[in-house]
Design a protein around this motif. Structure first.
Motif, mmCIF file in Angstrom:
data_model
loop_
_atom_site.group_PDB
_atom_site.id
_atom_site.type_symbol
_atom_site.label_atom_id
_atom_site.label_comp_id
_atom_site.label_asym_id
_atom_site.label_seq_id
_atom_site.Cartn_x
_atom_site.Cartn_y
_atom_site.Cartn_z
ATOM 1 N N ARG A 244 0.832 -1.206 0.000
ATOM 2 C CA ARG A 244 0.000 0.000 0.000
ATOM 3 C C ARG A 244 0.866 1.256 0.000
ATOM 4 N NH1 ARG A 244 -1.957 -3.476 3.660
ATOM 5 N NH2 ARG A 244 -1.042 -2.333 5.408
ATOM 6 N N ALA A 245 2.009 1.193 0.643
ATOM 7 C CA ALA A 245 2.888 2.354 0.736
ATOM 8 C C ALA A 245 3.660 2.553 -0.559
ATOM 9 C CB ALA A 245 3.870 2.171 1.892
ATOM 10 N N THR A 246 3.871 3.808 -0.918
ATOM 11 C CA THR A 246 4.717 4.129 -2.061
ATOM 12 C C THR A 246 6.035 4.754 -1.622
ATOM 13 O OG1 THR A 246 3.643 6.280 -2.316
ATOM 14 C CG2 THR A 246 2.739 4.428 -3.577
ATOM 15 N N ALA A 247 6.170 5.047 -0.319
ATOM 16 C CA ALA A 247 7.411 5.590 0.212
ATOM 17 C C ALA A 247 7.440 5.374 1.724
ATOM 18 C CB ALA A 247 7.541 7.076 -0.110
ATOM 19 N N TYR A 248 8.650 5.227 2.275
ATOM 20 C CA TYR A 248 8.810 5.126 3.725
ATOM 21 C C TYR A 248 10.247 5.482 4.065
ATOM 22 C CZ TYR A 248 10.650 0.376 2.703
ATOM 23 O OH TYR A 248 11.352 -0.704 2.214
ATOM 24 N N THR A 249 10.567 5.559 5.342
ATOM 25 C CA THR A 249 11.879 6.001 5.792
ATOM 26 C C THR A 249 12.680 4.810 6.319
ATOM 27 O OG1 THR A 249 10.951 8.155 6.368
ATOM 28 C CG2 THR A 249 13.081 7.608 7.318
ATOM 29 N N VAL A 250 13.973 4.794 6.001
ATOM 30 C CA VAL A 250 14.863 3.706 6.420
ATOM 31 C C VAL A 250 16.177 4.304 6.924
ATOM 32 C CG1 VAL A 250 13.872 2.086 4.758
ATOM 33 C CG2 VAL A 250 15.874 3.435 4.115
ATOM 34 N N PRO A 251 16.938 3.553 7.742
ATOM 35 C CA PRO A 251 18.275 4.029 8.109
ATOM 36 C C PRO A 251 19.140 4.206 6.862
ATOM 37 C CG PRO A 251 17.585 2.238 9.553
ATOM 38 C CD PRO A 251 16.595 2.299 8.437
ATOM 39 N N ALA A 252 19.978 5.244 6.860
ATOM 40 C CA ALA A 252 20.793 5.520 5.679
ATOM 41 C C ALA A 252 21.953 4.547 5.552
ATOM 42 C CB ALA A 252 21.322 6.953 5.738
ATOM 43 N N GLY A 253 22.502 4.120 6.667
ATOM 44 C CA GLY A 253 23.657 3.242 6.622
ATOM 45 C C GLY A 253 23.338 1.865 7.159
ATOM 46 N N PRO A 254 24.272 0.948 7.026
ATOM 47 C CA PRO A 254 24.021 -0.407 7.519
ATOM 48 C C PRO A 254 23.894 -0.479 9.037
ATOM 49 C CG PRO A 254 26.296 -0.180 6.780
ATOM 50 C CD PRO A 254 25.577 1.055 6.347
ATOM 51 N N GLU A 255 24.587 0.431 9.769
ATOM 52 C CA GLU A 255 24.560 0.348 11.229
ATOM 53 C C GLU A 255 24.935 1.687 11.860
ATOM 54 O OE1 GLU A 255 27.498 -1.791 14.182
ATOM 55 O OE2 GLU A 255 26.168 -3.302 13.272
ATOM 56 N N PHE A 256 24.272 1.992 12.999
ATOM 57 C CA PHE A 256 24.598 3.186 13.785
ATOM 58 C C PHE A 256 24.563 2.791 15.258
ATOM 59 C CE2 PHE A 256 23.394 6.902 16.280
ATOM 60 C CZ PHE A 256 24.318 7.841 15.837
ATOM 61 N N ALA B 193 19.197 7.148 20.080
ATOM 62 C CA ALA B 193 19.947 6.695 18.903
ATOM 63 C C ALA B 193 19.271 7.164 17.614
ATOM 64 C CB ALA B 193 20.069 5.173 18.919
ATOM 65 N N LEU B 194 17.936 7.089 17.569
ATOM 66 C CA LEU B 194 17.219 7.524 16.367
ATOM 67 C C LEU B 194 17.354 9.026 16.142
ATOM 68 C CD1 LEU B 194 13.931 5.409 16.654
ATOM 69 C CD2 LEU B 194 15.857 5.032 15.104
ATOM 70 N N ASP B 195 17.514 9.785 17.222
ATOM 71 C CA ASP B 195 17.708 11.229 17.079
ATOM 72 C C ASP B 195 18.956 11.552 16.265
ATOM 73 O OD1 ASP B 195 15.464 11.902 18.524
ATOM 74 O OD2 ASP B 195 16.534 12.203 20.418
ATOM 75 N N LEU B 196 19.945 10.670 16.321
ATOM 76 C CA LEU B 196 21.234 10.938 15.697
ATOM 77 C C LEU B 196 21.495 10.107 14.446
ATOM 78 C CD1 LEU B 196 23.364 11.057 18.976
ATOM 79 C CD2 LEU B 196 22.518 12.996 17.653
ATOM 80 N N ALA B 197 20.820 8.990 14.301
ATOM 81 C CA ALA B 197 21.073 8.094 13.168
ATOM 82 C C ALA B 197 20.623 8.737 11.856
ATOM 83 C CB ALA B 197 20.354 6.770 13.380
ATOM 84 N N PRO B 198 21.457 8.730 10.815
ATOM 85 C CA PRO B 198 21.052 9.282 9.516
ATOM 86 C C PRO B 198 19.987 8.409 8.861
ATOM 87 C CG PRO B 198 23.219 8.262 9.359
ATOM 88 C CD PRO B 198 22.857 8.248 10.803
ATOM 89 N N MET B 199 19.037 9.065 8.199
ATOM 90 C CA MET B 199 17.923 8.378 7.548
ATOM 91 C C MET B 199 17.811 8.802 6.084
ATOM 92 S SD MET B 199 16.416 6.513 9.937
ATOM 93 C CE MET B 199 16.635 6.374 11.726
ATOM 94 N N VAL B 200 17.204 7.951 5.270
ATOM 95 C CA VAL B 200 16.882 8.295 3.885
ATOM 96 C C VAL B 200 15.442 7.871 3.599
ATOM 97 C CG1 VAL B 200 19.246 8.128 3.012
ATOM 98 C CG2 VAL B 200 17.770 6.105 2.992
ATOM 99 N N ARG B 201 14.918 8.406 2.526
ATOM 100 C CA ARG B 201 13.568 8.071 2.080
ATOM 101 C C ARG B 201 13.667 6.970 1.039
ATOM 102 N NH1 ARG B 201 8.903 8.545 4.361
ATOM 103 N NH2 ARG B 201 7.233 9.252 3.013
ATOM 104 N N ARG B 202 12.889 5.920 1.210
ATOM 105 C CA ARG B 202 12.850 4.847 0.214
ATOM 106 C C ARG B 202 11.537 4.994 -0.547
ATOM 107 N NH1 ARG B 202 15.826 1.076 -1.568
ATOM 108 N NH2 ARG B 202 15.176 -1.057 -2.023
ATOM 109 N N GLN B 203 11.639 5.217 -1.844
ATOM 110 C CA GLN B 203 10.474 5.572 -2.640
ATOM 111 C C GLN B 203 10.293 4.588 -3.788
ATOM 112 O OE1 GLN B 203 10.561 9.627 -3.912
ATOM 113 N NE2 GLN B 203 8.464 9.635 -4.654
ATOM 114 N N ARG B 204 9.045 4.176 -3.980
ATOM 115 C CA ARG B 204 8.747 3.283 -5.099
ATOM 116 C C ARG B 204 8.504 4.133 -6.341
ATOM 117 N NH1 ARG B 204 3.797 -0.241 -4.015
ATOM 118 N NH2 ARG B 204 2.632 1.504 -4.898
ATOM 119 N N LEU B 205 9.339 3.938 -7.348
ATOM 120 C CA LEU B 205 9.241 4.705 -8.580
ATOM 121 C C LEU B 205 8.884 3.782 -9.737
ATOM 122 C CD1 LEU B 205 12.384 6.989 -8.218
ATOM 123 C CD2 LEU B 205 10.014 7.511 -7.596
ATOM 124 N N ARG B 206 8.042 4.285 -10.622
ATOM 125 C CA ARG B 206 7.671 3.518 -11.812
ATOM 126 C C ARG B 206 8.487 4.042 -12.993
ATOM 127 N NH1 ARG B 206 4.338 -0.315 -13.050
ATOM 128 N NH2 ARG B 206 3.366 -0.214 -10.991
#
Length: 232
Positions: free
Chosen positions: A11-23, A141-154
């Motif tokens: 149902r989602a077309t975008a959501y937020t994920v951690p930017a790196g493998p680990e923080f 930890a979440l206050d400082l961890a870098p995040m990116v947007r994961r978006q479903r593109l057609r």
């Protein structure tokens, strides 16, 4: 990579994920050390592997509590108290993940595993103290961890004559469309656009292509891809 049928089930077309493998982030609360690890994980196997790896790394710690949220729709949610009194660690950690506001007015953090490694400092915190400590550890930890947007593109295509394809591509870029690599065929250049995967957006793009080409070209929708984009 999951196939297109799986994308359409989301149902989602975008959501937020951690930017790196680990923080990693550490707090000391009443002499106990709380080491929080935020990891990006695509599935349960990866999430459990993160927990197992931290058990090995911090083998002398008393607790390795964990929580993870997975999938565009956040339909996989698990938590573990790992020996702490029931409900005092895993659930507060999971709630910290689920309630994290990642974009204004929205909480959509997913594909994330949080592990809090606790070294007991000799002072009992009590049930309420443990809930606050584990929740605060993940939130800090979440206050400082870098995040990116994961978006479903057609990925859509537009075929244009070689002579006019360059101008059309420039016009599409100027209109704000994200262009991917073009393909050159014998009789035409096939331009490719990456568009948000929603019907209204596709309709607007199709109308813009028709207007720019005076009806001489049409937008052809293709498959979808999940792409990381920077948070604005």
């Amino acid at each position: 990579m999951p196939d297109d049928a799986e994308f359409q089930e989301s149902r989602a077309t975008a959501y937020t994920v951690p930017a790196g493998p680990e923080f990693r982030h550490e707090l000391e609360i009443k002499r106990s050390r709380f080491i929080t690890v935020i990891a990006r994980t695509a599935d349960e196997d990866q999430a459990r592997a993160v927990v197992a790896g931290l058990r090995r790394e911090f083998h002398d710690a008393r607790h390795h509590c964990s929580a993870f949220v997975l999938g565009p729709d956040r339909d996989v949610q698990r938590s573990s108290d790992d020996g702490e009194p029931s409900g005092t660690a895993g659930i507060p950690m999971l709630e910290a993940l689920l309630k994290r506001e990642t974009v204004p007015g929205a909480a959509d953090l997913s594909d994330v595993t949080a592990v809090v490694v606790r070294y007991f400092g000799g002072i009992l915190l009590g049930a309420g103290g443990l809930v606050r400590a584990y929740s605060e550890s993940v939130s800090a930890a979440l206050d400082l961890a870098p995040m990116v947007r994961r978006q479903r593109l057609r990925i859509c295509s537009v075929a244009a004559p070689h002579a006019t394809a360059g101008r059309l591509e420039n016009d599409l870029r100027a209109a704000g469309f994200v262009m991917t690599e073009a393909a050159y065929e014998q009789h035409a250049t096939v331009l490719r656009l990456a568009l948000p995967d929603d019907p209204a957006g596709l309709d607007r793009a199709a109308e813009r292509v028709a207007a720019l080409t005076a009806g001489g070209a049409s937008l052809q929708p293709g498959g979808t891809e999940w792409v990381d984009v920077a948070l604005h």
